[in-house]
Write a protein that holds these residues in place. Structure first.
Motif, PDB file in Angstrom:
ATOM      1  N   HIS A  39      -5.831   0.178   6.445  1.00 15.46           N
ATOM      2  CA  HIS A  39      -5.893   1.196   7.514  1.00 15.46           C
ATOM      3  C   HIS A  39      -6.402   0.555   8.802  1.00 15.46           C
ATOM      4  CE1 HIS A  39      -4.473   5.101   6.296  1.00 15.46           C
ATOM      5  NE2 HIS A  39      -4.997   4.905   5.112  1.00 15.46           N
TER       6      HIS A  39
ATOM      7  N   HIS B  62       0.861  -1.203   0.000  1.00 12.72           N
ATOM      8  CA  HIS B  62       0.000   0.000   0.000  1.00 12.72           C
ATOM      9  C   HIS B  62       0.889   1.242   0.000  1.00 12.72           C
ATOM     10  CE1 HIS B  62      -3.749   2.155   1.843  1.00 12.72           C
ATOM     11  NE2 HIS B  62      -2.869   3.083   1.457  1.00 12.72           N
TER      12      HIS B  62
ATOM     13  N   ASP C 182       2.132   2.899   3.341  1.00 11.06           N
ATOM     14  CA  ASP C 182       1.222   4.012   3.015  1.00 11.06           C
ATOM     15  C   ASP C 182       1.987   5.252   2.543  1.00 11.06           C
ATOM     16  OD1 ASP C 182      -1.271   5.142   2.605  1.00 11.06           O
ATOM     17  OD2 ASP C 182      -1.564   5.791   4.670  1.00 11.06           O
TER      18      ASP C 182
ATOM     19  N   HIS D 126       1.467   5.358  -2.071  1.00  9.69           N
ATOM     20  CA  HIS D 126       1.039   6.407  -3.015  1.00  9.69           C
ATOM     21  C   HIS D 126       2.320   7.146  -3.434  1.00  9.69           C
ATOM     22  CE1 HIS D 126      -3.163   6.494  -1.010  1.00  9.69           C
ATOM     23  NE2 HIS D 126      -2.430   5.915  -0.094  1.00  9.69           N
TER      24      HIS D 126
ATOM     25  N   HIS E  31      -9.369   1.640   1.110  1.00 13.02           N
ATOM     26  CA  HIS E  31      -9.093   2.405   2.337  1.00 13.02           C
ATOM     27  C   HIS E  31     -10.355   2.407   3.202  1.00 13.02           C
ATOM     28  CE1 HIS E  31      -5.749   4.166   0.044  1.00 13.02           C
ATOM     29  NE2 HIS E  31      -5.333   4.779   1.140  1.00 13.02           N
TER      30      HIS E  31
ATOM     31  N   LYS F   6      -0.626   3.566  -5.920  1.00 14.51           N
ATOM     32  CA  LYS F   6      -1.980   4.012  -6.246  1.00 14.51           C
ATOM     33  C   LYS F   6      -1.977   5.317  -7.028  1.00 14.51           C
ATOM     34  CE  LYS F   6      -3.374   2.233  -1.744  1.00 14.51           C
ATOM     35  NZ  LYS F   6      -4.050   0.983  -2.129  1.00 14.51           N
TER      36      LYS F   6
HETATM   37 FE    FE Z   1      -3.249   5.119   1.679  1.00 13.36          FE
END
Ligand code: FE
Ligand code: NIG
Length: 413
Positions: free
Chosen positions: A271, A78, A322, A80, A248, A147
């Protein structure tokens, strides 16, 4: 052309039988071989075992790992990491008392990153993102999910996904792409969320499918962002295009996101800082992997995912970074593993399983990476001399990695 690693103090996460993930009590079992050898051929793990049985053949390269350990590279399911600019001014705003929500309500947060990204060329975005990818590779990550979701227009979402595609083509690390158009409602659709969802479903998704730009679909299912029924709409549309959900949920509020994930066979629900009894129950005996993101809890000072409660209830758990400019400006999986032990009371065995094998599963890569198994990619972390693998989470903040290998090749620093 084979490489031999010899005299490995401990070879960690050795699995001889195929395994998809570990859950509950099994998470506390981490198979290892002490005083081991490992042979890599054509980028794959070819053989391993105890030094006493080490073959005497000629090797193109021999690496003496005396005092050092080898484990499979981290699997970060996960992130970004494709984004433009940074948000350190919001960081200072938070220090001065504003909450993540306050900042978002002022037009900061995700919309701030979207504005920056829309103004950034595809090439510049690629350059900024590749620096972060190279950084996490050096920190031991050997597979990563990335992502979209900072574009929020057709053009900018496609730009992000094309950058991910270019990263896939140019780097030896395994990369999976996720479409997160439903990350926030852009300002031009402020009072028309339905219109934005329609744009994502009718215009953006078909283009993504046509160019084959994503494997997964994500939604920020959260109060003030996208509701459970918005999430269902997107997941249904994603299904038509073969996009598997990874969503999420339960970051700030528990609104039924876990349930919708399970209903749509999400590969993962991520999460989970706010978990009710029923959210834990619905995940039992499913193929959906819960994913905790402890660096996000650390950075935002929000609760940690209740890992102990979840694992003790028999669930599996994966750990991911994340890495993003707003809630987690760090992609360091070593820190994630340490923080999981320190703040979530996971044992080193549980945390290493969560950041390797279970992380691989959460990206659909459990057959390729995540364990030391014959035929898997030789994505390896060679540690500096350490006493035990428990030293890895214990020595938080210390760089204990000597070298990393992707598909058997040494990554130069
Ligand atoms: Fe995230
Ligand atoms: O996973 N929560 C939603 N998305 C990101 C943060 C987005 C941002 O603040 O830029 C996350 O924490």
């Amino acid at each position: 052309m084979a490489t031999l690693f010899k005299n490995i103090k401990e070879l960690i996460q050795v699995r001889t039988k195929p395994i998809s993930f570990v859950s509950g009590k099994e998470m506390n079992g981490l198979p290892t071989i002490k005083n081991a050898y490992l042979i890599v051929k054509e980028g794959l793990i070819f053989d391993f075992g105890e030094m006493d049985n080490c073959p005497k053949s000629d090797f193109a390269q021999v690496i003496d790992a005396t005092g050092k350990m080898i484990l499979p590279s981290w699997c970060d399911s996960h992130t970004h990491i494709v984004y433009a600019g940074n948000r350190e001014s919001e960081f200072v705003d938070r220090i001065n008392g504003l909450s993540y929500e306050d900042i978002a309500n002022r037009g900061g947060g995700i919309l701030n990153s979207a504005k920056k990204l829309q103004e950034t060329s595809e090439d510049d975005l690629y350059q900024q993102s590749k620096t972060r990818l190279e950084e996490v590779i050096r920190l031991g990550t050997g597979a990563v999910e990335i992502k979209s979701g900072y574009g929020l227009t057709t053009e900018a979402e496609l730009k992000m996904l094309r950058v991910i595609k270019r990263l896939k083509e140019n780097y030896p690390i395994e990369i999976k792409a996720t479409f997160l158009g439903a990350h926030a409602v852009p300002s031009n659709f402020k009072n028309n969320k339905e219109g934005y969802l329609q744009l994502l479903i009718e215009e953006v998704m078909p283009k993504i499918a046509e160019e084959n730009l994503a494997e997964y679909v994500d939604v920020f299912c959260e109060t003030g962002y996208f509701s459970v029924s918005d999430t269902e709409l997107i997941l249904k549309a994603g299904r038509k295009h073969g996009l598997i959900p990874k969503i999420h949920v339960n970051q700030f509020t528990a609104i039924g996101g876990v349930q919708v994930g399970v209903k749509y066979n999400a590969l993962s629900v991520d999460h989970l800082e706010e978990m009710r009894e029923e959210d834990i129950d619905v995940l039992k005996n499913t193929s959906t992997m819960p994913v905790a993101l402890p660096s996000c809890s650390y950075f935002l000072s929000i609760p940690y995912t209740p890992a102990r409660q979840m694992i003790d209830a028999g669930l599996p758990l994966a750990l991911a970074s994340d890495y993003n400019p707003g809630s987690t400006p760090s992609g360091n999986m070593n820190f994630v593993v340490s923080t999981a032990c320190i703040k979530m009371r996971m044992t080193p065995e549980e945390a290493i399983n969560a950041a390797t094998l279970n992380g691989a599963y959460a990206m659909g890569l459990e057959k390729e990476v995540g364990t030391i198994s014959i035929g898997k990619q030789a994505n390896l972390i060679l540690t500096k001399p350490i006493n035990s693998y428990g030293f890895i989470p214990y020595s938080f903040g210390t760089h204990h990695i000597d070298k990393v290998f992707l598909k058997g090749k040494l990554i130069e620093n």
